[in-house]
Motif scaffolding. Structure first.
Motif, PDB file in Angstrom:
ATOM      1  N   TRP A 331       0.838  -1.195   0.000  1.00  0.00           N
ATOM      2  CA  TRP A 331       0.000   0.000   0.000  1.00  0.00           C
ATOM      3  C   TRP A 331       0.875   1.248   0.000  1.00  0.00           C
ATOM      4  O   TRP A 331       1.914   1.292   0.650  1.00  0.00           O
ATOM      5  CB  TRP A 331      -0.898   0.033   1.241  1.00  0.00           C
ATOM      6  N   TYR A 333       0.326   5.505   0.671  1.00  0.00           N
ATOM      7  CA  TYR A 333      -0.643   6.427   1.267  1.00  0.00           C
ATOM      8  C   TYR A 333      -0.276   7.873   0.946  1.00  0.00           C
ATOM      9  O   TYR A 333       0.903   8.235   0.881  1.00  0.00           O
ATOM     10  CB  TYR A 333      -0.702   6.232   2.784  1.00  0.00           C
ATOM     11  N   SER A 388       3.515  11.844   1.477  1.00  0.00           N
ATOM     12  CA  SER A 388       3.386  10.408   1.248  1.00  0.00           C
ATOM     13  C   SER A 388       4.303   9.675   2.217  1.00  0.00           C
ATOM     14  O   SER A 388       5.297  10.216   2.688  1.00  0.00           O
ATOM     15  CB  SER A 388       3.760  10.062  -0.197  1.00  0.00           C
ATOM     16  N   SER A 401      -6.441   2.408   6.075  1.00  0.00           N
ATOM     17  CA  SER A 401      -6.155   3.686   5.434  1.00  0.00           C
ATOM     18  C   SER A 401      -6.420   4.883   6.333  1.00  0.00           C
ATOM     19  O   SER A 401      -5.637   5.842   6.347  1.00  0.00           O
ATOM     20  CB  SER A 401      -6.966   3.808   4.143  1.00  0.00           C
ATOM     21  N   ARG A 404      -3.505   5.076   8.926  1.00  0.00           N
ATOM     22  CA  ARG A 404      -2.188   5.391   8.376  1.00  0.00           C
ATOM     23  C   ARG A 404      -2.158   6.765   7.714  1.00  0.00           C
ATOM     24  O   ARG A 404      -1.148   7.475   7.808  1.00  0.00           O
ATOM     25  CB  ARG A 404      -1.761   4.282   7.419  1.00  0.00           C
ATOM     26  N   CYS A 405      -3.233   7.141   7.043  1.00  0.00           N
ATOM     27  CA  CYS A 405      -3.279   8.491   6.485  1.00  0.00           C
ATOM     28  C   CYS A 405      -3.336   9.532   7.605  1.00  0.00           C
ATOM     29  O   CYS A 405      -2.767  10.624   7.489  1.00  0.00           O
ATOM     30  CB  CYS A 405      -4.479   8.643   5.548  1.00  0.00           C
ATOM     31  N   ALA A 457      -7.287  12.341   1.680  1.00  0.00           N
ATOM     32  CA  ALA A 457      -6.481  11.136   1.865  1.00  0.00           C
ATOM     33  C   ALA A 457      -6.742  10.157   0.734  1.00  0.00           C
ATOM     34  O   ALA A 457      -7.889   9.989   0.305  1.00  0.00           O
ATOM     35  CB  ALA A 457      -6.804  10.493   3.212  1.00  0.00           C
ATOM     36  N   TYR A 459      -4.988   6.285  -1.158  1.00  0.00           N
ATOM     37  CA  TYR A 459      -4.004   5.215  -1.104  1.00  0.00           C
ATOM     38  C   TYR A 459      -4.098   4.413  -2.388  1.00  0.00           C
ATOM     39  O   TYR A 459      -5.094   4.453  -3.110  1.00  0.00           O
ATOM     40  CB  TYR A 459      -4.223   4.309   0.106  1.00  0.00           C
TER      41      TYR A 459
END
Length: 543
Positions: A331, A333, A388, A401, A404-405, A457, A459
């Motif tokens: 992934w 992000y 990023s 997501s 993590r974002c 956001a 990904y």
């Protein structure tokens, strides 16, 4: 090129063969390209410029330069962990709250607990950018290893490291030249202000060694920046910098679209978007008098497409079984935070700042920045700060997501606290800050908040290799499947050059002696013990 396709390859070859017997056959093409991100679109473009090439078919599961956003049903035995859905639910739009781990653990379950469970996470291409044009210049074109110089040398030797930098530099020049001709507004969609590689106090000694190594290996025109100059450009947290003057950022989705439109305009290229996912590709012996080799690309709906060659430019969205162990889907992000309105400070980034709290990046566009050990990369483009990071997580698991974002957004606000003063709102339609008289409007789909600051956001999926170089070429001489995958998150420049080699790799032109030598660090056959490379010369007859 979606999650269901990835799960498909966990079954045995015989099971796959029985499940997806072709039900129809399309006309034969000279080349089929699977995937229409930057690598696939560039490959189509370069092939379209070759006189001998008359017919190319490009297959894209979603849209050119963006991939697919569709969710897929999960098999009922799949397990969702507390770190997947529950973390997203807890953190989304409410990241200041603490996480109750006991409550989260209770949410671990299998899909059988919810009979109609759908895997809602999109399988977006790593090429994809934000929908808002003001936020779209976010993909780097850089000439640097995706790891430290020492680590790359450990895998490829000093000659291999020099080859990598040569190829990446060539790719930079090619991509910028092509962008000028295929982008609708290159001045707006391509920003060429270089990159500044930065480090913290604790990393200065290692960072100085990295600069010496890069110079020795032939990095083009790089500059060493001391603390004062680095902080004036990047902010008070950073102590040293290495400046790369030839680097840029680009709207890669628009770039891929421009390349594809140019290729199609030659009349040689057919594009099929939103097609059924590819399930397998094989080299076979044709049942003609010449007994020649050809490729068959089979789609999930049973369609079989014949071609002389197949180019797999699928990034991390398709796990071809023969690449098991050397290609890891991950992934990627992205977050975008609108910067507060301010006077244009273009080319004034080196002015002395009044204080740490008043520091602002060069506006409306800044150089690209990336941190030592590549934990984060960021830049200001058209008044939006994009960041990023949070890379290397397996794209065979749900992306977490929101969590993590949110971590990316928090890191960005810590490093650039002036972004907290931007007035924001959420709307169903994206508009520019100018249109809202200083109030930035985000789409509902992308809107998130942290400490009262709204951010977008996204990904997508990219792919990594064990030795930090892409996988390019055919695994053995009789194979009709040519790979161009494994960008390792920093590979726009390198993949752009690799795409220019596709006509040579398919036999339509001759590779220069220097390119032949440098190509060794990309050649998939460097994995000499891979089964696909060790395969004997036997190619099955087409049934």
């Amino acid at each position: 090129s979606d999650l269901a396709t990835l799960f498909l390859f966990m079954s045995s070859p015989r099971e796959r063969e029985e499940e997806h017997q072709p039900t129809s056959t399309h006309a034969k093409y000279q080349v089929v390209i699977v995937g229409a991100g930057v690598a696939g679109a560039a490959s189509a473009y370069y092939l379209s410029q070759i006189e001998e090439v008359k017919s190319v078919c490009v297959l894209e599961r979603g849209k050119v330069g963006r991939g697919s956003k569709e969710g897929k049903p999960l098999v009922r035995h799949a397990t969702l962990l507390h770190s997947d859905e529950a973390h997203d639910a807890v953190n989304n739009n409410n990241s200041n709250s603490s996480v109750n781990e006991e409550e989260i653990k209770k949410s671990s379950k299998t899909v059988a607990d919810d009979e109609d469970k759908v895997f809602t996470y999109a399988r977006s291409s790593g090429t994809a950018v934000f929908e808002n044009p003001n936020e779209s210049n976010i993909k780097m074109i850089v000439n640097i290893f995706p790891c430290s110089s020492d680590e790359y040398i450990a895998h490829h030797g000093e000659d291999g490291a020099r080859s990598y930098l040569r190829l990446a530099h060539k790719g930079q020049m090619l991509q910028k030249q092509l962008a000028a001709s295929v982008l609708s507004d290159p001045k707006s969609q391509l920003t060429c202000l270089g990159s500044l590689y930065v480090c913290l106090e604790k990393d200065i000694i290692e960072f100085e060694k990295e600069f010496v190594s890069l110079q020795r290996l032939g990095a083009r025109d790089i500059e060493w920046w001391e603390e004062d100059r680095t902080q004036k450009c990047a902010g008070p947290d950073f102590r040293r910098g290495i400046f790369f003057p030839h680097d840029a950022v680009i709207d890669s989705s628009s770039y891929a679209e421009g390349l594809m439109q140019s290729a199609i305009s030659t009349g040689k290229v057919t594009l099929i978007e939103q097609c059924s996912p590819m399930t397998q590709v094989n080299t076979v012996t044709a049942d003609d008098e010449c007994r020649s080799q050809m490729a068959i690309t089979t789609l999930k709906d049973g369609t079989a497409i014949r071609s002389d060659w197949v180019v797999l430019a699928t990034g991390g969205l398709f796990l071809e079984p023969s690449l098991a162990g050397i290609l890891k889907p991950c992934w990627s992000y992205l977050v975008s935070i609108p910067a507060p309105a301010a006077a244009d400070t273009t080319n004034k980034s080196l002015q002395v700042q009044d204080s740490e709290s008043s520091f602002r990046l060069q506006s409306p566009d800044s150089p690209n920045f990336f941190s030592w050990n590549f934990t984060h990369d960021w830049c200001l483009t058209k008044g939006y700060l994009r960041c990023s990071g949070e890379d290397h997580y397996s794209a065979l698991k749900p992306p977490r997501s929101a969590h993590r974002c949110n971590s990316l957004a928090r890191w960005t606000l810590q490093k650039l606290p002036y972004l907290k003063t931007s007035p924001t709102s959420v709307s169903s339609t994206a508009t520019s800050s100018e249109e809202q008289q200083g109030t930035t409007t985000l789409t509902q789909e992308d809107a998130n908040t942290l400490d009262g600051v709204a951010y977008s956001a996204r990904y997508g999926v990219y792919s990594e290799t064990p030795d930090h170089s892409p996988l390019v070429g055919t695994p053995h001489p009789n194979s009709r499947v040519c790979y161009i995958v494994g960008c390792n998150a920093w590979g726009q420049a390198l993949m752009s050059f690799a795409s220019s080699l596709i006509p040579s790799l398919l036999g339509f032109r001759t590779m220069s002696p220097q390119d032949k030598e440098d190509f060794l660090v990309l050649n998939i056959r460097r994995f000499a013990l891979l089964d696909a490379v060790l395969a004997d010369d036997y190619i099955p007859e087409m049934k």
